[in-house]
Design an enzyme around this catalytic site. Structure first.
Site, PDB file in Angstrom:
ATOM      1  CB  CYS A 264     -72.355   3.615  19.025  1.00 30.80           C
ATOM      2  SG  CYS A 264     -70.924   4.367  18.288  1.00 30.80           S
TER       3      CYS A 264
HETATM    4  C1  UDX Z   1     -74.342   7.254  20.383  1.00 25.33           C
HETATM    5  C2  UDX Z   1     -73.911   7.906  21.710  1.00 25.33           C
HETATM    6  O1  UDX Z   1     -74.867   8.919  22.067  1.00 25.33           O
HETATM    7  C3  UDX Z   1     -72.508   8.493  21.601  1.00 25.33           C
HETATM    8  O2  UDX Z   1     -72.110   9.025  22.857  1.00 25.33           O
HETATM    9  C4  UDX Z   1     -71.567   7.352  21.203  1.00 25.33           C
HETATM   10  O3  UDX Z   1     -70.233   7.758  21.148  1.00 25.33           O
HETATM   11  C5  UDX Z   1     -72.023   6.762  19.865  1.00 25.33           C
HETATM   12  O4  UDX Z   1     -73.373   6.285  20.009  1.00 25.33           O
HETATM   13  P1  UDX Z   1     -75.279   8.062  18.015  1.00 25.33           P
HETATM   14  O5  UDX Z   1     -75.275   6.615  17.637  1.00 25.33           O
HETATM   15  O6  UDX Z   1     -74.740   9.047  17.056  1.00 25.33           O
HETATM   16  O7  UDX Z   1     -74.463   8.268  19.392  1.00 25.33           O
HETATM   17  O8  UDX Z   1     -76.796   8.438  18.286  1.00 25.33           O
HETATM   18  P2  UDX Z   1     -77.685   8.983  19.474  1.00 25.33           P
HETATM   19  O9  UDX Z   1     -78.012  10.399  19.234  1.00 25.33           O
HETATM   20  O10 UDX Z   1     -77.142   8.621  20.790  1.00 25.33           O
HETATM   21  O11 UDX Z   1     -79.026   8.122  19.215  1.00 25.33           O
HETATM   22  C6  UDX Z   1     -78.992   6.703  19.194  1.00 25.33           C
HETATM   23  C7  UDX Z   1     -80.369   6.129  18.936  1.00 25.33           C
HETATM   24  O12 UDX Z   1     -81.218   6.328  20.044  1.00 25.33           O
HETATM   25  C8  UDX Z   1     -81.094   6.743  17.725  1.00 25.33           C
HETATM   26  O13 UDX Z   1     -81.722   5.708  17.004  1.00 25.33           O
HETATM   27  C9  UDX Z   1     -82.117   7.663  18.358  1.00 25.33           C
HETATM   28  O14 UDX Z   1     -83.249   7.849  17.563  1.00 25.33           O
HETATM   29  C10 UDX Z   1     -82.452   6.914  19.643  1.00 25.33           C
HETATM   30  N1  UDX Z   1     -82.926   7.771  20.739  1.00 25.33           N
HETATM   31  C11 UDX Z   1     -82.102   8.722  21.284  1.00 25.33           C
HETATM   32  C12 UDX Z   1     -84.211   7.583  21.257  1.00 25.33           C
HETATM   33  O15 UDX Z   1     -84.974   6.737  20.799  1.00 25.33           O
HETATM   34  N2  UDX Z   1     -84.603   8.379  22.306  1.00 25.33           N
HETATM   35  C13 UDX Z   1     -83.814   9.306  22.879  1.00 25.33           C
HETATM   36  O16 UDX Z   1     -84.259   9.952  23.833  1.00 25.33           O
HETATM   37  C14 UDX Z   1     -82.518   9.487  22.337  1.00 25.33           C
END
Ligand code: UDX
Length: 421
Positions: A264
């Site tokens: 996403c």
């Molecule tokens: C995301 C959105 O959170 C969700 O609301 C949307 O509908 C789809 O995209 P997702 O892709 O499943 O969800 O993953 P998410 O848990 O948000 O993490 C995304 C990325 O950010 C990951 O690579 C994760 O490792 C990274 N991340 C997340 C960080 O580096 N630090 C954080 O504090 C949180």
């Protein structure tokens, strides 16, 4: 209610399974007969915690088919949940949206009762009104607002916890074309206790993009602060804790590291930037968010070079290939640019991931893929790229470990460096 879900990918299946759990009768539509067969057997075609069990438990209320007519025959609402992938220029590819809208509209031609079409796919502001609405009218010969209802109801599901996110959302956003559509969705979601945000179609579309862009910016922001902290020998996680108690800021999505990936954030940020360019509006913050994220994983390799200056011929272990833990998804995983950089320097890469190795092999078939995480620890140095729980139980003593995801146990290594701490 009777619901049809078009697209049995990640969003469609989770939506369908959760509505079935809530007591609705759901028919999923997909062009892939193999997927349809699996769903009808109560087996999930994708890996998502808890989905198999929901499909099996509510088998009597959820079924799948490739046939729009059959799926929509009895239903009151159709959810459009097909993918919106990226074009080469970063823009959004509406091919599946257009194809399935035409199919829905053709099916509606012969339907007597009013039917509500709800867009759940992530589409740029204006798409529902300017592209989906005219297609619905053209191919059904009916009027939107009268015979057909139209609404936009974005999803905010995180992979790995999507079922919980669906059943216990922070908010539900309902953008609607007409009052009747709004009332129908209000009724559908009446058992949820979270706030219901009712808006125009395009505001609902924008809420989804703005939310994802903001979350990605939050992560890139803390990574930039983290890069400064690293230089000043400050622990960024202490800084995040101190900031997070401020209710205006909040602690979630302030985990610094090697950045964001997944299905996403990268796609939505690219689409937003391509669109802003088209509108000739600068999007400087979002542009920087993407740039910080592109540079962040390479910092891990730079830190590695501090301890292993010549990577040529050295074996480097990579722990974690999925874009985040508890998924086999490697789309835009930060491990990809890291492995690319290691190979560019002539390193031999030894990798392990509990779920994502098969997917990663399609990109990099000739890495050494280990059958256990322990095997990776025999490398000359180890990089931590995904925070899987099982990496917490490894013995890092005596190793060189460069950590991109803040794994406490890895601090026992002989040489330990964190990317932002
Ligand atoms: C995301 C959105 O959170 C969700 O609301 C949307 O509908 C789809 O995209 P997702 O892709 O499943 O969800 O993953 P998410 O848990 O948000 O993490 C995304 C990325 O950010 C990951 O690579 C994760 O490792 C990274 N991340 C997340 C960080 O580096 N630090 C954080 O504090 C949180």
């Amino acid at each position: 209610m009777r619901l049809t879900i078009i697209g049995s990918g990640y969003v469609g299946l989770v939506t369908g399974a959760c509505f079935a759990k809530l007591g609705h009768t759901v028919t999923c539509v997909d062009i892939d007969p193999e997927k349809v067969q699996k769903i009808n057997k109560g087996v999930s075609p994708i890996y998502e915690e808890g989905l198999d069990s929901l499909l099996l438990t509510y088998q009597d209320r959820i079924s799948a088919t490739t046939d729009y007519n059959k799926a929509m025959e009895q239903s009151d609402i159709t959810f459009l949940c097909v993918g919106t992938p990226s074009l080469k220029n970063g823009g959004i590819d509406l091919r599946y949206i257009k194809e399935s809208t035409q199919q829905i509209a053709s099916t509606l031609k012969n339907k007597k009762n009013r039917h509500l079409v709800v867009v759940k796919s992530t589409v740029l502001p204006g798409t529902t009104q300017q592209i989906i609405l005219p297609l619905l009218e053209q191919f059904s010969g009916k009027k939107v607002g009268a015979d057909i209802g139209l609404a936009m109801n974005p999803e905010f599901l995180k992979e790995g916890v999507a079922i919980k996110d669906f059943l216990e959302p922070d908010r539900i956003v309902i953008g609607s074309y007409d009052e009747k559509s709004r009332t129908t969705l209000r009724e559908l979601y009446k058992t949820f206790s979270c706030p219901l945000v009712e808006t125009s179609l395009s505001a609902a579309e924008m809420i989804k993009y703005a939310s994802n862009a903001f979350l990605a910016t939050k992560i890139s922001f803390i990574n930039e602060i983290g890069n400064l902290c690293k230089k000043l020998d400050i622990d960024t996680y202490d800084v995040a804790t101190g900031m997070g108690f401020d209710k205006r800021i909040g602690r979630p999505f302030l985990d610094s590291g090697i950045g964001w990936g997944g299905s996403c954030f990268p796609k939505d940020i690219d689409a937003l930037l391509a669109w802003a360019k088209e509108l000739k509006e600068p999007a400087r913050i979002i542009e920087s968010t993407r740039q910080v994220n592109a540079d962040q994983p390479l910092r891990l390799v730079e830190l590695l070079k501090k301890h292993v200056p010549k990577l040529k011929g050295k074996t480097i272990g990579v722990l974690g290939l999925a874009f985040k833990p508890n998924t086999d998804d490697i789309r835009d995983s930060r491990a990809i640019p890291i492995v690319k950089e290691l190979l560019k320097h002539g390193a031999l890469v030894k990798a392990y991931d509990p779920q994502a190795m098969e997917n990663f092999k399609k990109l990099y078939p000739s890495l050494t893929y280990c059958s256990t995480a322990d095997e990776v620890l025999t490398a000359d140095a180890v990089l931590i790229t995904t925070k899987w729980n099982e990496f917490s139980t490894l013995k890092y003593q005596g190793k060189i470990v460069i950590d991109g995801r803040r794994l406490e146990q890895a601090k026992n290594a002989k040489i330990y460096e964190g990317v932002c701490w």
